[in-house]
Design an enzyme around this catalytic site. Structure first.
Site, PDB file in Angstrom:
ATOM      1  N   LEU A 118     -30.800  23.626   8.431  1.00 29.12           N
ATOM      2  CA  LEU A 118     -29.700  23.075   7.634  1.00 29.12           C
ATOM      3  C   LEU A 118     -29.702  21.552   7.641  1.00 29.12           C
ATOM      4  O   LEU A 118     -29.819  20.928   8.693  1.00 29.12           O
ATOM      5  CB  LEU A 118     -28.362  23.591   8.167  1.00 29.12           C
ATOM      6  N   LEU A 119     -29.540  20.971   6.466  1.00 21.16           N
ATOM      7  CA  LEU A 119     -29.331  19.539   6.285  1.00 21.16           C
ATOM      8  C   LEU A 119     -27.906  19.333   5.818  1.00 21.16           C
ATOM      9  O   LEU A 119     -27.413  20.090   4.987  1.00 21.16           O
ATOM     10  CB  LEU A 119     -30.328  19.002   5.258  1.00 21.16           C
ATOM     11  N   ASN A 120     -27.232  18.303   6.372  1.00 17.16           N
ATOM     12  CA  ASN A 120     -25.979  17.893   5.731  1.00 17.16           C
ATOM     13  C   ASN A 120     -25.895  16.379   5.622  1.00 17.16           C
ATOM     14  O   ASN A 120     -26.783  15.791   5.002  1.00 17.16           O
ATOM     15  CB  ASN A 120     -24.742  18.580   6.326  1.00 17.16           C
ATOM     16  N   ASP A 121     -24.895  15.711   6.158  1.00 15.87           N
ATOM     17  CA  ASP A 121     -24.588  14.325   5.787  1.00 15.87           C
ATOM     18  C   ASP A 121     -25.775  13.369   5.857  1.00 15.87           C
ATOM     19  O   ASP A 121     -26.543  13.377   6.833  1.00 15.87           O
ATOM     20  CB  ASP A 121     -23.527  13.752   6.733  1.00 15.87           C
ATOM     21  N   TYR A 135     -23.610  13.433  15.791  1.00 15.35           N
ATOM     22  CA  TYR A 135     -22.962  13.529  14.482  1.00 15.35           C
ATOM     23  C   TYR A 135     -23.173  12.245  13.666  1.00 15.35           C
ATOM     24  O   TYR A 135     -23.824  11.302  14.104  1.00 15.35           O
ATOM     25  CB  TYR A 135     -21.481  13.838  14.666  1.00 15.35           C
TER      26      TYR A 135
END
Length: 483
Positions: free
Chosen positions: A39-42, A101
């Site tokens: 998963l990739l996010n920000d 994060y």
């Protein structure tokens, strides 16, 4: 072997093991940044440093769900040719054991400084957060310096996503936060040396001012100067839908005003969404050496049926938007694809002067899975005009209502869903289609719709239709892969 080395080794081994499964997915994108697995996010730490653009990203390599995030890392010099770099951060220390994060990057004394949130949970699930620093001499290998800010009184542990910049002889940091009263806020800090930071209070939100009731959490703040205005971009959580606005689970947008660096105050106007599509969140910008303000965003939204995406079965999830240059026109933020993306074109433009009337049509050479379309001098004299891509995404403009609509077939239940905006008029459309993503720039970037969609893998059709007479000039290019 240290824990940091062990985590990196496990992530790399897992990526290598899953590579063939990931690459078999027909929905892998051609010219968007994606994770090698998982998963990739920000977007994180986006910066141009020593002539190279560095784009870090939240990465969960071991599954397509969220968890103890790493910082993945890509680099490019031209937004066309990209390189996958070594893992930048792994959650190996006590102050980040449940995830490195989101955060940002800045150059200082010839080195690259990155600031990020260390996420920590105890055995009962109680959270704590620390704003941490890591430093690099080469932009690839980072030495962790540990926490530089611990959470002040007055906020819950939802206190994260530091964005740092230099202004008027000092450094500033904005952090996304939630007050003890469960109000979303952007918090300001100051420093002279990037190590010792002073809490300067709430910049906006927190139950006061123009956006006092804008949700229960503000994420990923980013404050910058653009063409005479100070722009604060952030992602509020907890807004209720309002007409055509705020239709996603969470939003991403901006306010425009004036930041006073001496007093640490920010006077601003109302909140506007940056993107009207289904999938846009956590944008981050940087100012490059040409003076451009460039934005990347995550092409998804948290808690919005992420695990129903069909790429899950191929062990990967999510991507970034294409890079966009921001402009401020009449106090409003416009977004346009960076000009370097023209170098993705692999052929001369296919051109047509199109006239439509009461039927769906396809045109010679206008099809494909990874294409750029430019429709200009649009005239919709009466009724509606539409473009359908892969029989799975449809753009419609109603000349009577002055409403633009993006429809897609839901990947959750197959039902057609829509996002909309109201225009003064439709002048042009600049559309980027990439196997399972679409980004639509309307009227030179005044409005943008970004979305994932999933046509049949073999469907490369692009159809045009109108209820009455419509005409426009169309150009189409095929686009190459960036890896």
């Amino acid at each position: 072997m240290s824990k940091d080395q062990q985590l990196r080794l496990e992530a790399n081994q897992h990526a290598a093991k899953q590579k063939s499964i990931v690459e078999q997915d027909p929905y892998r994108l051609h010219y968007h940044v994606m994770p090698p697995v998982g998963l990739l996010n920000d977007p994180n730490g986006f910066i141009q440093w020593r002539g190279t653009y560095h784009l870090f990203y939240q990465w969960m390599p071991f599954k397509t769900g969220h968890g103890s995030k790493f910082w993945g890392h890509y680099s490019t010099q031209d937004f066309v040719h990209w390189k996958q770099e070594e893992i930048a951060l792994a959650p190996s220390q006590w102050y980040e054991k449940n995830g490195c994060y989101s955060g940002s990057a800045i150059e200082h004394e010839g080195k690259l400084y990155i600031f990020y949130t260390g996420n920590v949970k105890d055995d009962d699930g109680n959270r704590e957060s620390y704003q941490c620093l890591a430093v690099s001499d080469d932009g690839i290998h980072f030495e962790k310096k540990g926490p530089v800010i611990e959470r002040p009184e007055g906020y819950t542990a939802h206190f994260r996503d530091p964005k740092v910049w230099e202004q008027d002889g000092q450094y500033f940091m904005v952090i996304g936060a939630q007050t003890k009263e469960l109000k979303g806020a952007v918090v300001l800090f100051r420093s002279r040396n990037l190590v010792d930071w002073t809490h300067a209070g709430i910049l906006t939100g927190g139950g006061n001012g123009r956006i006092k009731e804008y949700g229960y959490m503000f994420e990923c703040p980013d404050l910058f100067h653009l063409e005479g205005k100070d722009i604060l971009v952030f992602s509020p959580q907890g807004l209720e839908p309002e007409g055509m606005k705020y239709q996603n689970v969470y939003q991403a947008g901006y306010v425009t005003g004036t930041f006073d660096s001496k007093t640490g105050t920010f006077k601003h106007g109302g909140f506007y969404e940056l993107d009207q599509g289904f999938d846009f969140y956590a944008p981050q910008t940087t100012k490059d050496q040409q003076g451009r303000r460039i934005l990347f965003a995550w092409m998804s939204v948290p808690d919005q049926n992420e695990q129903d995406n069909p790429t899950i079965k191929h062990h990967w999830l999510h991507n970034m938007t294409i890079p966009r240059e921001l402009k401020c026109i009449g106090g409003k933020v416009y977004q346009v694809p960076v000009r370097e993306l023209a170098d993705l074109r692999v052929n001369e433009a296919v051109e047509h002067r199109i006239e439509l009337k009461q039927k769906n049509q396809q045109f010679e050479g206008v099809h494909g899975k990874a294409v750029e379309l430019l429709a200009e001098d649009i005239i919709v004299s009466k009724g509606w005009f539409d473009i359908t891509v892969g029989e799975a995404a449809r753009m419609v403009y109603s000349s009577e209502q002055k409403i633009f609509t993006l429809e897609r077939q839901s990947y959750v239940d197959g039902v057609v869903e829509k996002r909309q905006c109201r225009l003064n008029d439709l002048k042009n459309l600049h559309i980027f289609v990439d196997t399972s993503s679409i980004e639509v720039f309307i009227n030179d970037g005044e409005y943008v719709f970004s979305s994932r969609f999933y046509p049949s893998p073999n469907n490369e059709s692009i159809q045009f239709g109108a209820s009455e007479k419509s005409c426009f000039t169309l150009k189409k290019w095929d686009l190459t892969k960036i890896f």
